[in-house]
Design a protein around this motif. Structure first.
Motif, PDB file in Angstrom:
ATOM      1  N   ASP A   1       6.175  -5.026 -14.832  1.00 46.54           N
ATOM      2  CA  ASP A   1       6.047  -3.721 -15.262  1.00 46.54           C
ATOM      3  C   ASP A   1       4.638  -3.088 -14.917  1.00 46.54           C
ATOM      4  N   ARG A   2       4.460  -2.259 -14.029  1.00 48.82           N
ATOM      5  CA  ARG A   2       2.952  -1.540 -13.730  1.00 48.82           C
ATOM      6  C   ARG A   2       3.218  -0.113 -13.991  1.00 48.82           C
ATOM      7  N   LYS A   3       2.667   0.456 -14.956  1.00 46.49           N
ATOM      8  CA  LYS A   3       2.845   1.941 -15.365  1.00 46.49           C
ATOM      9  C   LYS A   3       2.216   2.772 -14.097  1.00 46.49           C
ATOM     10  N   HIS A   4       0.808   2.445 -13.705  1.00 53.40           N
ATOM     11  CA  HIS A   4       0.202   3.277 -12.776  1.00 53.40           C
ATOM     12  C   HIS A   4      -0.084   2.374 -11.629  1.00 53.40           C
ATOM     13  N   ASN A   5       0.063   3.167 -10.455  1.00 52.63           N
ATOM     14  CA  ASN A   5      -0.331   2.139  -9.131  1.00 52.63           C
ATOM     15  C   ASN A   5      -0.823   3.440  -8.289  1.00 52.63           C
ATOM     16  N   PHE A   6      -2.153   3.074  -8.000  1.00 56.21           N
ATOM     17  CA  PHE A   6      -2.899   4.021  -6.961  1.00 56.21           C
ATOM     18  C   PHE A   6      -3.350   3.244  -5.543  1.00 56.21           C
ATOM     19  N   THR A   7      -2.900   3.766  -4.432  1.00 57.57           N
ATOM     20  CA  THR A   7      -3.404   3.283  -3.242  1.00 57.57           C
ATOM     21  C   THR A   7      -4.214   4.346  -2.302  1.00 57.57           C
ATOM     22  N   ASN A   8      -5.357   4.091  -1.679  1.00 57.75           N
ATOM     23  CA  ASN A   8      -5.878   4.603  -0.747  1.00 57.75           C
ATOM     24  C   ASN A   8      -6.256   4.019   0.625  1.00 57.75           C
TER      25      ASN A   8
ATOM     26  N   PHE B   1      -5.754   0.499  -7.358  1.00 60.87           N
ATOM     27  CA  PHE B   1      -5.802   0.411  -8.704  1.00 60.87           C
ATOM     28  C   PHE B   1      -4.608   0.430  -9.367  1.00 60.87           C
ATOM     29  N   LYS B   2      -4.292  -0.384 -10.245  1.00 60.61           N
ATOM     30  CA  LYS B   2      -3.172  -0.174 -11.079  1.00 60.61           C
ATOM     31  C   LYS B   2      -3.212  -0.898 -12.314  1.00 60.61           C
ATOM     32  N   THR B   3      -2.330  -0.484 -13.245  1.00 61.38           N
ATOM     33  CA  THR B   3      -2.456  -1.107 -14.602  1.00 61.38           C
ATOM     34  C   THR B   3      -2.143  -2.633 -14.749  1.00 61.38           C
ATOM     35  N   GLY B   4      -2.718  -3.185 -15.570  1.00 61.11           N
ATOM     36  CA  GLY B   4      -2.557  -4.521 -15.632  1.00 61.11           C
ATOM     37  C   GLY B   4      -1.144  -5.258 -15.910  1.00 61.11           C
ATOM     38  N   GLN B   5      -0.818  -6.249 -15.828  1.00 61.92           N
ATOM     39  CA  GLN B   5       0.523  -6.745 -15.926  1.00 61.92           C
ATOM     40  C   GLN B   5       0.721  -7.227 -17.382  1.00 61.92           C
TER      41      GLN B   5
ATOM     42  N   LEU C   1       0.785  -1.151   0.143  1.00 61.62           N
ATOM     43  CA  LEU C   1      -0.023  -0.002  -0.185  1.00 61.62           C
ATOM     44  C   LEU C   1       0.807   1.449   0.024  1.00 61.62           C
ATOM     45  N   LEU C   2       2.032   1.011  -0.053  1.00 58.65           N
ATOM     46  CA  LEU C   2       3.066   2.307  -0.006  1.00 58.65           C
ATOM     47  C   LEU C   2       3.699   2.358  -1.239  1.00 58.65           C
ATOM     48  N   PRO C   3       3.990   3.933  -1.276  1.00 61.42           N
ATOM     49  CA  PRO C   3       4.389   4.265  -3.081  1.00 61.42           C
ATOM     50  C   PRO C   3       5.596   3.256  -3.471  1.00 61.42           C
ATOM     51  N   GLY C   4       5.682   2.955  -4.528  1.00 60.44           N
ATOM     52  CA  GLY C   4       6.860   2.185  -5.115  1.00 60.44           C
ATOM     53  C   GLY C   4       6.900   0.788  -4.940  1.00 60.44           C
ATOM     54  N   VAL C   5       5.777   0.058  -4.130  1.00 60.53           N
ATOM     55  CA  VAL C   5       5.717  -1.200  -4.069  1.00 60.53           C
ATOM     56  C   VAL C   5       4.469  -1.633  -4.577  1.00 60.53           C
ATOM     57  N   SER C   6       4.324  -2.898  -5.182  1.00 57.05           N
ATOM     58  CA  SER C   6       3.420  -3.834  -5.647  1.00 57.05           C
ATOM     59  C   SER C   6       3.509  -5.010  -5.716  1.00 57.05           C
TER      60      SER C   6
END
Length: 798
Positions: free
Chosen positions: A671-678, A696-700, A164-169
């Motif tokens: 590779d995931r272009k966009h990754n948003f967490t709240n 919410f994130k881009t598909g793999q 849920l932190l930036p830069g981690v998925s």
């Protein structure tokens, strides 16, 4: 006069209240002059644990010191009455009145700060630590903050909280591994205590293999990695154990829909020897037997894990710690193949304090990660075993000059022994399967490091370090040689050479500089710069997108070179409203040499010359991370993070089979272009708490077939370029309600109700194609949890 007397009495009373308690008398050897040293120990009033790194001072004398690894300190003091002040992260600032008669030992107890339970992300320092520290690309989480997040099947999940932190998925639904700043899951060094864990998951990622009951805090280094860590190319995740209670016995019992766990802690010898133990076990197997569907009824899914941590305080300057950990999984989904994997280790630590400024930590550990694929069919049953063993010895020294400067140095030794695969038929006499065993591998890695932190000016602080590693790939092992100027395949093998046991086959070495700097723009803002270079000598060989029990780990040899990563990070950090709001913008750029990818149609299992199936090349990743967090103030807390990131590879060799996508850059599997967490956490009346997480994130990236062709009597898909398409978008909402109450004569208890995937999004776990007569191959997706999944749990603190 009476009014003056009453006023004076009230003033003295208030002063006594302000400094907290009765006067402490410190006896002992008399000072030779007007001043001398007093010796104390700082402890947690609730748990009895030592408080490390706290500041103890005599403000009137401008004297101050820092507690060592045993919570002890030495402080220069005058004779007579003094006021001591003690401060530490997560504790109330406390003052004490003392009457100093000599240099005798004494103890001070701090109360935990009530606001600590209301934190979301705790960075391991004060509220402005994100601005004032030199850390860049680092996130720390306390167990209290992780427990506030929605649970999955009633369990706290350490690793999924990090995503849920930036830069981690993560790469897919319920993925075992995690990806940091465009790196692969095998590029993360996961340490439990000080021991690496290769598969930190239960049930293929449904649960984390770390029991939160024994964890103190979790630190993730994405950039600016300290020099004491090495061995991976992307990040370091350090899960720290907590000590057991030195004064009182206590326990807690949690009961969930899938598993239950029990933790017990207390003193064997009060203030001397404490023990902390936990055990967790699932009972999903019994639940599956109750289903009418025969496929589900014949499936199995179970796990257990346990931890034991013992701490012995030999004296004021020496402490011993022993820990043992084991996790085990057994999984079979409606078939005759059973997957099993086990993590096991034992570790011992010796902490020694030479003085209040100089300390040593020595660590010795033995660990094993093994997995087994067992086929139980009636025809040709077999077992396929793989195993990794580590022998670890670390020596770490720390010298604290003052609050503005410190020095760390040490040496790390790691021997890795790897069995890539051994196939055994259950009945060798009747089976048509032949026993096979891939050659074992062995290597030694030694690293020396030096790290220093110092404040150049009140605005500028830097941390600089250097790490030098040496790696030696050892026999007994047979090395194959290939015909020069020809493609490296099995048919071009021209010779082989066997190296004796522990004989050197191949060596590598390299310098790993590390550097971070912080320049303070104001009391509430700063900019930071970080650089690190890291080597990785063990790599995951897999054609899947996440860690699985049947993956192959491979040591660097004369063909497979170590991965070498270089990362540059730059960030701006700004706090608002007395640190109630925290914001940051971080950008990074990373290059990796010698990344590994597999050839088309690669045969990876039981391959004694796996170098014929692998390609190596370059990798790079870059991105921007945005972070906004509300720490405190009001009932609502939480954070929002957004990451734009790219992870690319370029594989170009002299032959077509050694080149991917024509030698052009292409997207890595993760590779995931966009990754948003709240994340939202809201305190409701009557001790209820609501929390939610939205992702919410881009598909793999995936590879779709361009067409199909006939080969004999079979119709096969035709593939061209790799990872040129994307799976559907991923998004999910989880919610949780927690109620705290009392049972059993005012004992604390907790009820949790959570729903995973609230609106039933069918996120793809995998995408596959099937042939349709008269049409191109059709793509389908598999969703593991495509419906809302509710769970409840009860926890009793006894």
């Amino acid at each position: 006069m009476k009014i003056k007397y009453l006023a004076l009495t009230l003033f003295i009373s208030l002063s006594m209240t302000a400094v907290g308690q009765d006067i402490i008398t410190i006896n002992g050897k008399e000072f030779s002059g007007n001043k001398g040293y007093i010796y104390g120990k700082l402890m947690d009033k609730e748990t009895g644990e030592d408080i490390i790194g706290a500041i103890v001072s005599i403000p009137a004398e401008k004297e101050a010191t820092v507690t060592d690894i045993n919570g002890e300190f030495r402080l220069r003091s005058p004779k007579g009455e003094i006021i001591l002040e003690a401060t530490s992260v997560g504790f109330e600032v406390s003052t004490f009145r003392a009457r100093v008669l000599g240099s005798g030992n004494f103890r001070l107890y701090l109360k935990p700060a009530m606001t600590q339970l209301n934190e979301v992300v705790i960075s391991g320092s004060k509220g402005d630590a994100n601005v004032k520290s030199t850390d860049i690309g680092k996130n720390s989480l306390s167990i209290e903050s992780i427990k506030e997040l929605p649970m999955v099947m009633g369990e706290v999940d350490v690793i999924k909280s990090l995503t849920l932190l930036p830069g981690v998925s993560t790469n897919s639904e319920l993925s075992t591994g995690f990806n940091v700043r465009g790196g692969g899951s095998d590029q993360n060094l996961v340490l439990l205590g000080d021991v690496p864990i290769y598969n930190p998951a239960h049930l293929f990622g449904f649960y984390t293999a770390f029991n939160a009951d024994v964890v103190d805090d979790v630190s993730l280094y994405k950039g600016g990695v300290p020099a004491r860590y090495g061995g991976r190319a992307s990040s370091v995740l350090h899960v720290k154990y907590r000590d057991g209670d030195y004064d009182n016995w206590k326990s807690n019992l949690s009961i969930g829909v899938v598993s239950s766990k029990l933790a017990i802690e207390g003193p064997i010898i009060k203030q001397k020897l404490s023990v902390l133990g936990s055990v967790r076990r699932s009972y999903l197997n019994y639940t599956l037997k109750a289903f009418d569907d025969p496929d589900i009824r014949e499936s199995s899914a179970g796990f257990y894990d346990f931890n034991v941590i013992a701490n012995l305080k030999l004296n004021n300057r020496n402490k011993l710690t022993y820990s043992i950990y084991k996790s085990s999984d057994n999984f079979n989904l409606a078939g005759d193949t059973v997957y099993q994997w086990v993590n096991f280790y034992q570790a011992a630590n010796w902490y020694h304090s030479f003085s209040d400024k100089f300390s040593l930590k020595a660590t010795g550990a033995l660990s094993t990660y093994s997995n087994t694929i067992e086929n139980r069919s009636l025809v040709n049953p077999y077992k396929l075993n793989t195993e990794i063993n580590n022998q670890i010895l670390n020596l770490d020294l720390e010298y604290i000059f003052n609050d503005q400067a410190s020095l760390n140095a040490g040496v790390n030794f790691n021997r890795t022994m790897l069995q890539p695969g051994e196939l055994k038929p259950n009945d060798p006499e009747t089976s048509t399967i032949n026993a096979e065993k891939v050659q074992e591998e062995k290597a030694n890695e030694i690293a020396y490091y030096l790290d220093a932190s110092f404040e150049i000016t009140p605005r500028l602080s830097v941390t600089g370090g250097i790490r030098y590693n040496t790696y030696n790939y050892l026999g007994g092992h047979t090395i194959y040689y290939y015909e020069p100027y020809r493609e490296r395949i099995e048919e071009t093998i021209v010779d082989s050479l066997h190296f004796g046991d522990n004989e050197s086959i191949q060596t590598y070495s390299g310098w790993e500089p590390r550097f971070t700097a912080r320049y303070t723009l104001s009391d509430m803002s700063s900019i930071k710069l970080g650089y690190n270079r890291m080597y990785q000598y063990i790599q995951l060989i897999s054609n899947t997108t996440t860690i699985a029990p049947n993956d192959i780990w491979k040591l660097s040899d004369n063909y497979l070179k170590p991965q070498i990563s270089e990362q540059l990070s730059l960030g701006y950090f700004q706090n608002f409203n007395k640190n109630k709001f925290e914001t940051s913008i971080e950008g990074f750029y990373k290059e990796i040499d010698n990344v590994v990818d597999y050839k088309d149609g690669a045969a990876l299992f039981l391959n004694d010359h796996i170098e014929t199936e692998l390609n190596s090349g370059q990798g790079r990743s870059y991105g921007l991370e945005l972070y906004l967090k509300k720490n405190s103030g009001g009932r609502l807390k939480g954070w929002i993070s957004y990451t734009y990131s790219r992870s690319l590879r370029k594989i170009e060799g002299p032959y077509k089979t050694e080149t991917i996508n024509g030698g052009d850059w292409y997207a890595a599997n993760y590779d995931r272009k966009h990754n948003f967490t709240n994340v939202l956490i809201y305190q409701l009346p009557k001790k209820w708490e609501f929390s939610s997480t939205f992702t919410f994130k881009t598909g793999q990236p995936i590879t779709y077939p361009a067409g199909k062709f006939e080969y004999g009597s079979s119709v096969l898909s035709l593939y061209t370029d790799r990872n040129t398409e994307r799976a559907p978008l991923y998004h999910r909402l989880d919610i949780s309600f927690t109620k705290k109450f009392y049972v059993f004569e005012n004992k604390n208890a907790e009820f949790n109700f959570s729903v995973y995937n609230l609106y039933g999004r069918k996120n793809p776990f995998s995408v596959f194609t099937q042939d349709v007569v008269g049409s191109p191959p059709q793509a389908y997706q598999l969703a593991v949890l495509g419906v809302p999944f509710p769970s409840i749990s009860f926890t009793f603190y006894l």
